[in-house]
Design an enzyme around this catalytic site. Structure first.
Site, PDB file in Angstrom:
ATOM      1  CB  THR A  65      -0.927  -0.014   1.230  1.00  0.00           C
ATOM      2  OG1 THR A  65      -1.851  -1.073   1.056  1.00  0.00           O
ATOM      3  CG2 THR A  65      -1.683   1.283   1.407  1.00  0.00           C
ATOM      4  CB  SER A  87       2.746  -7.929   1.396  1.00  0.00           C
ATOM      5  OG  SER A  87       1.750  -7.803   2.369  1.00  0.00           O
ATOM      6  CE  LYS A  95      -2.748  -4.590   8.346  1.00  0.00           C
ATOM      7  NZ  LYS A  95      -2.781  -4.637   6.873  1.00  0.00           N
ATOM      8  CD  GLU A 133      -4.727 -27.355  27.642  1.00  0.00           C
ATOM      9  OE1 GLU A 133      -5.455 -28.284  27.280  1.00  0.00           O
ATOM     10  OE2 GLU A 133      -4.868 -26.761  28.734  1.00  0.00           O
TER      11      GLU A 133
HETATM   12  C1  SIN Z   1      -0.982  -2.938   2.835  1.00  0.00           C
HETATM   13  O1  SIN Z   1       0.144  -2.725   2.413  1.00  0.00           O
HETATM   14  O2  SIN Z   1      -1.402  -2.276   3.816  1.00  0.00           O
HETATM   15  C2  SIN Z   1      -1.934  -3.937   2.276  1.00  0.00           C
HETATM   16  C3  SIN Z   1      -1.513  -4.538   0.989  1.00  0.00           C
HETATM   17  C4  SIN Z   1      -0.253  -5.338   1.096  1.00  0.00           C
HETATM   18  O3  SIN Z   1       0.035  -5.913   2.146  1.00  0.00           O
HETATM   19  O4  SIN Z   1       0.447  -5.414   0.071  1.00  0.00           O
END
Ligand code: SIN
Length: 380
Positions: free
Chosen positions: A63, A110, A216, A337
């Site tokens: 992005t 990605s 993330k 577990e």
């Molecule tokens: C992003 O970069 O936030 C989403 C798309 C990607 O991971 O290439």
């Protein structure tokens, strides 16, 4: 996007900080005085006063290099459309913190990251960091798998020079795009002496996180990157990095992994635990020839009665099984577990399933001995 040209050509004279570094570091590392050696080797990489570091920016897509139809398009845009030169030209301030050169290694969203791209990227990083005219590296990357690439590099990069992975949550065409400031901060960190010897770093949203522990946490907000429980390493503020914590786990030059002569990696997959889960996914992956399996179990890595026999059979066929957890934080207790000693399973420590998959993949390049692999999971 503005098109202001910054110095994305060749660097100024090679930084003197690297000239004395290699021989001294080697001597210090055999001294056995670990902490002292790290401190002194960082000093050996120190730069002459008032010189800018030489930072390579390796672009891979995401992005941060994305574009949308309008300035208010912050979802539904196209990732990986803007090339490295345009990325660098959009942040002329970079030249104030480093001598910057750019290189497009590949251009992908990605979610399409794979072992081939990782090997290509890691080899390029190692080649560049071995050069005296490169003081640090920034990798621009999609945020969806940034934590995985960062951890892969953390385990296979063979240098103490800074490597910073950076992305953005808003495309370059958006109002208040976060890419330019994230790229600026990442470059500043990569050019800094403070970042030497701290492993691969992930810098977004003015925060510095360790590759091993960051994840993330939100699909779309700019503050999505978190290090649950263990905490981020520091901030970037007022044109300076501030570090407060360090990971105690080994990384980069202190790992046993070497991808220099590897063209492929063993296939390792993840099976997700959930209510009503059956054995079909495990059986299908074993039939497909997988070498390792990470089970992202519920709670403390628990195994459903319907799945456990499939994992036991997989292990008997030679597949290495790692019990991880889908919970998102905490240690998976060995022999908690499940009786891992009896089943010959490995536990993931605090690694989330996607990072456990990376460590298992690299572990399988060295050994199939589960005791050795368990040692690696408590070391890295
Ligand atoms: C992003 O970069 O936030 C989403 C798309 C990607 O991971 O290439």
């Amino acid at each position: 996007m503005p098109t202001i040209i910054v110095n994305s050509s060749s660097p100024q004279t090679a930084s003197p900080r690297t000239a004395v570094s290699l021989g001294r570091r080697r001597l210090l590392r055999v001294s056995g005085l670990g902490v002292l050696a790290v401190a002194l080797s960082a000093a050996a990489l120190a730069r002459a006063p008032n010189t800018l570091g030489n930072v390579m920016i390796l672009a891979t897509g995401g992005t941060i290099a994305g574009s949308g139809a309008t300035s208010t398009t912050t979802v539904g845009y196209t990732a990986a459309t803007v090339g490295v030169d345009a990325l660098l030209n959009s942040v002329p301030e970079l030249k104030k913190v480093a001598n910057v050169r750019g290189e497009q290694v590949f251009q992908i969203a990605s979610e399409n990251m794979n072992n081939d791209y990782w090997l290509k990227l890691a080899k390029r990083v190692n080649t560049l960091l071995a050069q005296d005219d490169v003081d640090g590296i920034v990798i621009t990357h999609g945020t969806d798998t940034i934590e995985e690439t960062a951890y892969f590099l953390d385990l296979v990069v063979k240098s103490r020079k800074p490597v910073v992975v950076v992305g953005a949550m808003r495309p370059s065409t958006a109002i208040s795009a976060d890419g330019p400031i994230n790229l600026y901060n990442a470059t500043l960190v990569a050019a800094s002496e403070e970042a030497i010897g701290k492993g691969v770093l992930v810098v977004l949203n003015d925060q510095i996180n360790a590759a091993r522990d960051v994840t993330k946490s939100n699909t779309s907000t700019a503050d999505t990157f978190r290090t649950p429980d263990l905490g981020m390493l520091g901030y970037v503020q007022g044109n300076k990095p501030y570090f407060y914590h360090l990971s105690a786990r080994k990384n980069t030059v202190d790992t046993e992994f070497d991808i220099a002569n590897l063209d492929t990696l063993p296939q390792v997959d993840i099976v997700y635990g959930y209510a009503n889960m059956g054995r079909t996914p495990v059986d299908a992956l074993v039939a497909a020839g997988v070498k390792g399996l990470v089970h992202a179990g519920v709670g403390d890595g628990s195994l459903a009665n319907a799945v456990k026999p499939a994992l036991i059979e997989a292990r008997k066929k030679g597949v290495v099984i790692v019990r991880s957890s889908r919970v998102g934080s905490g240690i998976v207790a060995r022999n908690g577990e499940a009786n891992d000693d009896e089943l010959d399973f490995v536990v993931s420590d605090t690694l989330n399933p996607q990072k456990a998959r990376i460590l298992l993949t690299l572990a399988l390049t060295k050994t199939t001995d589960t005791k050795e692999i368990q040692r690696m999971f408590t070391t890295y």
